[in-house]
Design a protein around this motif. Sequence first.
Motif, short mmCIF file in Angstrom:
data_model
loop_
_atom_site.label_atom_id
_atom_site.label_comp_id
_atom_site.label_asym_id
_atom_site.label_seq_id
_atom_site.Cartn_x
_atom_site.Cartn_y
_atom_site.Cartn_z
N GLY A 79 0.82 -0.95 -0.04
CA GLY A 79 -0.14 0.01 -0.11
C GLY A 79 0.90 1.26 -0.13
N HIS A 80 1.93 1.16 0.91
CA HIS A 80 2.74 2.29 0.84
C HIS A 80 3.48 2.46 -0.49
CE1 HIS A 80 2.80 3.40 5.13
NE2 HIS A 80 3.07 2.23 5.38
N ALA A 81 3.96 1.49 -1.10
CA ALA A 81 4.96 1.39 -2.11
C ALA A 81 4.01 1.89 -3.48
CB ALA A 81 5.60 0.04 -2.46
N ILE A 82 2.88 1.23 -3.61
CA ILE A 82 2.05 1.61 -4.86
C ILE A 82 1.71 3.01 -4.63
CG2 ILE A 82 -0.15 1.16 -5.96
CD1 ILE A 82 0.01 -1.66 -5.22
N THR A 83 1.26 3.46 -3.63
CA THR A 83 0.74 4.86 -3.56
C THR A 83 2.13 5.82 -3.83
OG1 THR A 83 -0.87 4.06 -1.87
CG2 THR A 83 -0.24 6.73 -2.06
N CYS A 84 3.13 5.64 -3.33
CA CYS A 84 4.20 6.52 -3.53
C CYS A 84 4.59 6.51 -4.99
CB CYS A 84 5.50 5.66 -3.10
SG CYS A 84 7.06 6.44 -3.11
N VAL A 85 4.47 5.36 -5.78
CA VAL A 85 4.77 5.31 -7.13
C VAL A 85 3.65 6.04 -7.85
CG1 VAL A 85 4.88 4.07 -9.25
CG2 VAL A 85 6.25 3.23 -7.19
N LEU A 86 2.40 6.03 -7.52
CA LEU A 86 1.28 6.60 -8.19
C LEU A 86 1.31 8.17 -7.95
CD1 LEU A 86 -1.60 4.32 -7.59
CD2 LEU A 86 -0.53 4.58 -9.81
N THR A 87 2.24 8.46 -6.86
CA THR A 87 2.03 9.99 -6.73
C THR A 87 3.52 10.72 -6.97
OG1 THR A 87 2.68 9.59 -4.20
CG2 THR A 87 0.43 10.24 -4.67
N GLY A 88 4.15 9.91 -7.98
CA GLY A 88 5.46 10.54 -8.24
C GLY A 88 6.95 10.14 -7.84
N GLY A 89 6.73 9.36 -6.82
CA GLY A 89 7.77 9.04 -5.87
C GLY A 89 8.44 7.55 -6.27
N LYS A 90 9.64 7.29 -5.62
CA LYS A 90 10.45 6.09 -5.90
C LYS A 90 10.55 5.17 -4.72
CE LYS A 90 14.76 4.67 -7.74
NZ LYS A 90 16.16 5.08 -8.30
#
Length: 287
Positions: A91-102
Amino acid sequence: MAPAILTPGGSYPSSTNLLTLARSAVITASPHIARSVLVRRGGLGVTDAQKVTLGIIAAYVVVIAILWNVPYIRWVLWPFKMLVIAFHEFGHAITCVLTGGKVKSISLDPREGGVTHMQGGKNGLTLPAGYLGSSLIGALLTFAGFNINASKVASIVVGVCFLLTLWWGRRDLLTIGTVLAAIGLLVACWFIAKAEALRFVILFIGVMSSLYSVWDICDDLILRKVNSSDASVFAKRYGGSSQCWGVIWSIISLCFMAAGIVAGIAAFPQSAEQQREDSSKFIPTKF
């Protein structure tokens, strides 16, 4: 649950129409299900098969609560605990990627929890996404557990997630052995009563994932008041108290679970016999 580790930065990408994708997946899995949803407009009656499913969900709530707190016996939950911790970190990882993070790394340990190291993304979304993401996954699995064909699709996704826990998780013999045993259980259930047994395993994982989020929030923030948590980091950055955010996230998690149950009742009114007939036409097995 250990907090996600974040650094500033990131921006939102374009969104995807998840509702359309979900509708297409259901239609692909079983045209009969899609027709039932379109025809059933008169109200939410509960069929005999659904009453059995609701009774099983209630039993799972009690069984999981007991297994979770009884010494030694709770080792039975080990592979499933690994999986729900993975859901939290995903959940953390997918949301990070979807909001422009890595995402820099993910680590999983059923003894100590999981940690996701991230760079960028929108922290206001990535921090609660662990608890809420695992609860949402739990609700989706509970929804799928109302139908055999939907459970078949869900089991493939769950199997992949189990394999990912071996990649990111602690690689001791207990973890490897129990996770492989859980994968074996999923495979075996495909061949029991035309995969009807499979939906009960998916239901178990769904209920546990939903309850785990609530239990972990209460244990960390209300009962033990652990300082290091996603909610405490969120409170420091955006105000309020960690206990307040924990309660809010718990309520949302329970709402997700309730929504998954209601959606399952609405979408899958078929009898047990109808489900077995549909299952014999969708990725069929010989038994």
